[in-house]
Scaffold this motif. Structure first.
Motif, PDB file in Angstrom:
ATOM      1  N   ASN A   8       0.607  -0.908  -0.474  1.00 11.68           N
ATOM      2  CA  ASN A   8      -0.272  -0.107   0.222  1.00 11.68           C
ATOM      3  C   ASN A   8       0.906   1.126  -0.158  1.00 11.68           C
ATOM      4  OD1 ASN A   8      -1.905   2.082   0.549  1.00 11.68           O
ATOM      5  ND2 ASN A   8      -2.865   1.391   2.149  1.00 11.68           N
ATOM      6  N   VAL A   9       1.660   1.437  -1.219  1.00 14.71           N
ATOM      7  CA  VAL A   9       2.171   2.753  -1.441  1.00 14.71           C
ATOM      8  C   VAL A   9       1.886   3.809  -2.333  1.00 14.71           C
ATOM      9  CG1 VAL A   9       4.894   1.451  -1.145  1.00 14.71           C
ATOM     10  CG2 VAL A   9       3.336   1.584  -3.286  1.00 14.71           C
ATOM     11  N   GLU A  10       1.045   3.842  -2.817  1.00  6.18           N
ATOM     12  CA  GLU A  10       0.542   4.364  -3.519  1.00  6.18           C
ATOM     13  C   GLU A  10       0.224   6.344  -3.421  1.00  6.18           C
ATOM     14  OE1 GLU A  10      -2.483   1.868  -4.727  1.00  6.18           O
ATOM     15  OE2 GLU A  10      -0.977   0.478  -6.504  1.00  6.18           O
ATOM     16  N   ASN A  11      -0.244   6.230  -2.434  1.00  7.14           N
ATOM     17  CA  ASN A  11      -0.754   7.731  -1.605  1.00  7.14           C
ATOM     18  C   ASN A  11       0.041   8.301  -0.512  1.00  7.14           C
ATOM     19  OD1 ASN A  11      -3.330   7.725  -2.971  1.00  7.14           O
ATOM     20  ND2 ASN A  11      -4.377   6.434  -0.968  1.00  7.14           N
ATOM     21  N   LEU A  12       1.315   7.546  -0.742  1.00 10.02           N
ATOM     22  CA  LEU A  12       2.117   8.166  -0.090  1.00 10.02           C
ATOM     23  C   LEU A  12       3.642   9.059  -0.477  1.00 10.02           C
ATOM     24  CD1 LEU A  12       4.171   4.598   1.824  1.00 10.02           C
ATOM     25  CD2 LEU A  12       2.436   5.996   2.663  1.00 10.02           C
ATOM     26  N   ASN A  13       3.071   9.928  -1.264  1.00 17.71           N
ATOM     27  CA  ASN A  13       3.963  10.902  -2.352  1.00 17.71           C
ATOM     28  C   ASN A  13       5.662  10.371  -2.287  1.00 17.71           C
ATOM     29  OD1 ASN A  13       1.424  12.166  -2.949  1.00 17.71           O
ATOM     30  ND2 ASN A  13       1.415  12.986  -0.907  1.00 17.71           N
ATOM     31  N   LEU A  14       5.910   8.938  -2.928  1.00 16.36           N
ATOM     32  CA  LEU A  14       7.311   8.936  -2.845  1.00 16.36           C
ATOM     33  C   LEU A  14       7.757   9.503  -3.627  1.00 16.36           C
ATOM     34  CD1 LEU A  14       6.957   5.066  -2.523  1.00 16.36           C
ATOM     35  CD2 LEU A  14       7.370   6.893  -0.883  1.00 16.36           C
ATOM     36  N   GLU A  15       7.054  10.058  -4.912  1.00 20.65           N
ATOM     37  CA  GLU A  15       7.499  10.806  -5.959  1.00 20.65           C
ATOM     38  C   GLU A  15       8.325  12.080  -5.589  1.00 20.65           C
ATOM     39  OE1 GLU A  15       4.288   9.719  -6.452  1.00 20.65           O
ATOM     40  OE2 GLU A  15       4.136   8.181  -7.486  1.00 20.65           O
ATOM     41  N   ASN A  16       7.864  12.553  -4.634  1.00 16.43           N
ATOM     42  CA  ASN A  16       8.369  13.912  -3.959  1.00 16.43           C
ATOM     43  C   ASN A  16       9.770  13.410  -3.285  1.00 16.43           C
ATOM     44  OD1 ASN A  16       6.115  15.027  -5.281  1.00 16.43           O
ATOM     45  ND2 ASN A  16       4.780  15.195  -3.289  1.00 16.43           N
ATOM     46  N   ALA A  17       9.241  12.880  -2.443  1.00 16.38           N
ATOM     47  CA  ALA A  17      10.841  12.024  -2.417  1.00 16.38           C
ATOM     48  C   ALA A  17      11.991  11.713  -2.906  1.00 16.38           C
ATOM     49  CB  ALA A  17      10.361  11.358  -0.805  1.00 16.38           C
ATOM     50  N   ASN A  18      11.589  10.792  -4.603  1.00 17.54           N
ATOM     51  CA  ASN A  18      12.576  10.752  -4.937  1.00 17.54           C
ATOM     52  C   ASN A  18      12.738   9.126  -4.646  1.00 17.54           C
ATOM     53  OD1 ASN A  18      13.808  10.484  -7.490  1.00 17.54           O
ATOM     54  ND2 ASN A  18      15.822  11.021  -6.168  1.00 17.54           N
ATOM     55  N   VAL A  19      11.794   8.601  -4.417  1.00 16.30           N
ATOM     56  CA  VAL A  19      12.103   6.818  -3.924  1.00 16.30           C
ATOM     57  C   VAL A  19      11.132   5.946  -4.664  1.00 16.30           C
ATOM     58  CG1 VAL A  19      11.210   5.444  -1.830  1.00 16.30           C
ATOM     59  CG2 VAL A  19      11.672   7.715  -1.532  1.00 16.30           C
ATOM     60  N   ALA A  20      12.079   5.329  -5.646  1.00 12.81           N
ATOM     61  CA  ALA A  20      11.284   4.584  -6.187  1.00 12.81           C
ATOM     62  C   ALA A  20      10.276   3.500  -5.964  1.00 12.81           C
ATOM     63  CB  ALA A  20      12.662   3.860  -7.387  1.00 12.81           C
ATOM     64  N   TYR A  21       9.422   3.267  -7.025  1.00 16.66           N
ATOM     65  CA  TYR A  21       8.408   1.570  -6.303  1.00 16.66           C
ATOM     66  C   TYR A  21       8.026   1.282  -6.776  1.00 16.66           C
ATOM     67  CZ  TYR A  21       4.692   4.814  -6.349  1.00 16.66           C
ATOM     68  OH  TYR A  21       3.207   5.945  -7.081  1.00 16.66           O
ATOM     69  N   ASN A  22       7.531   0.208  -7.181  1.00 18.76           N
ATOM     70  CA  ASN A  22       6.874  -0.508  -8.244  1.00 18.76           C
ATOM     71  C   ASN A  22       5.310  -0.551  -7.671  1.00 18.76           C
ATOM     72  OD1 ASN A  22       5.549  -3.378  -9.203  1.00 18.76           O
ATOM     73  ND2 ASN A  22       6.945  -3.410 -10.740  1.00 18.76           N
ATOM     74  N   ALA A  23       4.135   0.179  -7.813  1.00 20.26           N
ATOM     75  CA  ALA A  23       3.113  -0.454  -7.882  1.00 20.26           C
ATOM     76  C   ALA A  23       2.637  -2.122  -7.198  1.00 20.26           C
ATOM     77  CB  ALA A  23       2.056   0.390  -8.427  1.00 20.26           C
ATOM     78  N   LYS A  24       3.019  -2.849  -7.523  1.00 19.67           N
ATOM     79  CA  LYS A  24       2.717  -4.104  -7.559  1.00 19.67           C
ATOM     80  C   LYS A  24       3.433  -4.600  -6.291  1.00 19.67           C
ATOM     81  CE  LYS A  24       0.139  -4.847 -11.698  1.00 19.67           C
ATOM     82  NZ  LYS A  24      -0.253  -5.913 -12.317  1.00 19.67           N
ATOM     83  N   LYS A  25       4.913  -4.305  -6.604  1.00 17.97           N
ATOM     84  CA  LYS A  25       5.491  -5.105  -5.768  1.00 17.97           C
ATOM     85  C   LYS A  25       6.396  -4.432  -4.567  1.00 17.97           C
ATOM     86  CE  LYS A  25       8.590  -7.534  -8.666  1.00 17.97           C
ATOM     87  NZ  LYS A  25      10.121  -7.413  -9.302  1.00 17.97           N
ATOM     88  N   GLY A  26       6.358  -2.912  -4.669  1.00 18.46           N
ATOM     89  CA  GLY A  26       6.850  -1.913  -3.217  1.00 18.46           C
ATOM     90  C   GLY A  26       8.276  -1.310  -4.221  1.00 18.46           C
ATOM     91  N   ILE A  27       8.790  -0.548  -2.781  1.00 21.33           N
ATOM     92  CA  ILE A  27       9.670   0.046  -2.539  1.00 21.33           C
ATOM     93  C   ILE A  27      10.697  -0.991  -3.066  1.00 21.33           C
ATOM     94  CG2 ILE A  27      11.197   1.742  -1.079  1.00 21.33           C
ATOM     95  CD1 ILE A  27       8.074   2.812   0.638  1.00 21.33           C
ATOM     96  N   LEU A  28      11.994  -0.398  -3.985  1.00 20.81           N
ATOM     97  CA  LEU A  28      12.793  -0.151  -4.373  1.00 20.81           C
ATOM     98  C   LEU A  28      14.531  -0.223  -3.438  1.00 20.81           C
ATOM     99  CD1 LEU A  28      12.496  -0.184  -8.203  1.00 20.81           C
ATOM    100  CD2 LEU A  28      11.460  -1.885  -7.189  1.00 20.81           C
ATOM    101  N   VAL A  29      14.566  -1.220  -2.694  1.00 22.61           N
ATOM    102  CA  VAL A  29      15.371  -1.435  -1.917  1.00 22.61           C
ATOM    103  C   VAL A  29      17.023  -1.731  -2.170  1.00 22.61           C
ATOM    104  CG1 VAL A  29      13.940  -0.425  -0.385  1.00 22.61           C
ATOM    105  CG2 VAL A  29      14.835  -2.810  -0.702  1.00 22.61           C
ATOM    106  N   ASP A  30      18.460  -1.329  -2.113  1.00 21.01           N
ATOM    107  CA  ASP A  30      19.320  -2.136  -1.985  1.00 21.01           C
ATOM    108  C   ASP A  30      19.489  -3.351  -1.011  1.00 21.01           C
ATOM    109  OD1 ASP A  30      20.364  -1.074  -0.116  1.00 21.01           O
ATOM    110  OD2 ASP A  30      21.781   0.422  -0.901  1.00 21.01           O
ATOM    111  N   ASP A  31      20.605  -3.642  -0.749  1.00 22.39           N
ATOM    112  CA  ASP A  31      20.658  -4.643   0.037  1.00 22.39           C
ATOM    113  C   ASP A  31      20.724  -4.240   1.269  1.00 22.39           C
ATOM    114  OD1 ASP A  31      21.127  -7.615   0.350  1.00 22.39           O
ATOM    115  OD2 ASP A  31      23.264  -7.945   0.655  1.00 22.39           O
ATOM    116  N   ASN A  32      21.049  -2.968   1.651  1.00 21.17           N
ATOM    117  CA  ASN A  32      21.303  -2.730   2.949  1.00 21.17           C
ATOM    118  C   ASN A  32      19.791  -1.916   3.049  1.00 21.17           C
ATOM    119  OD1 ASN A  32      24.395  -1.617   2.102  1.00 21.17           O
ATOM    120  ND2 ASN A  32      24.429  -2.780   4.192  1.00 21.17           N
ATOM    121  N   ALA A  33      18.645  -2.142   2.761  1.00 22.39           N
ATOM    122  CA  ALA A  33      17.351  -1.529   3.066  1.00 22.39           C
ATOM    123  C   ALA A  33      16.759  -0.272   2.412  1.00 22.39           C
ATOM    124  CB  ALA A  33      16.471  -2.220   4.614  1.00 22.39           C
ATOM    125  N   ARG A  34      18.160   0.804   1.847  1.00 24.60           N
ATOM    126  CA  ARG A  34      18.172   1.830   1.426  1.00 24.60           C
ATOM    127  C   ARG A  34      17.149   1.478   0.422  1.00 24.60           C
ATOM    128  NH1 ARG A  34      22.218   5.957   3.528  1.00 24.60           N
ATOM    129  NH2 ARG A  34      23.170   4.455   4.664  1.00 24.60           N
TER     130      ARG A  34
END
Length: 119
Positions: free
Chosen positions: A34-60
């Motif tokens: 459930n990430v669609e209404n978090l305005n992640l674009e404004n924080a420059n956080v990449a996400y996939n609507a079906k998978k979630g927030i894209l992170v590296d191996d350190n969870a960033r």
């Protein structure tokens, strides 16, 4: 259930047809983040609507290293409660103690709880 397959020890697949008579059938097809209404674009956080927030191996976040993600809103990790807890430990250790703990090093068993119990 119309069809199911099994795999033998030598890797050979065997398909069988099974009929099951029941009063109720539960199909659990997974969870969606459930990430669609978090305005992640404004924080420059990449996400996939079906998978979630894209992170590296350190969870960033892969696009904003000042943002961490744990739990069901994170892409490509098992959506299990105990996995979320282990991911949180990685984030705390890395963000507060400047360590380099990695998600790929986590060994987290997976299990499902049912009521009534089934084994």
């Amino acid at each position: 259930i119309d069809h199911h397959s099994t795999t033998s020890a030598d890797g050979e697949k065997n398909a069988e047809k099974t009929n099951i008579e029941c009063e109720c059938l539960l199909v659990a097809a997974g969870r969606s983040p459930n990430v669609e209404n978090l305005n992640l674009e404004n924080a420059n956080v990449a996400y996939n609507a079906k998978k979630g927030i894209l992170v590296d191996d350190n969870a960033r976040s892969t696009t904003n290293p000042n943002v961490y993600s744990v739990g069901d809103c994170t892409a490509d990790v098992p959506r299990l409660t105990h996995m979320s807890g282990e991911m949180a430990k990685v984030v705390v250790q890395n963000s507060l103690f400047d360590d380099d703990w990695r998600l790929s090093s986590l060994v987290v068993p997976s299990c499902m709880y049912t009521e009534p119990e089934f084994a």
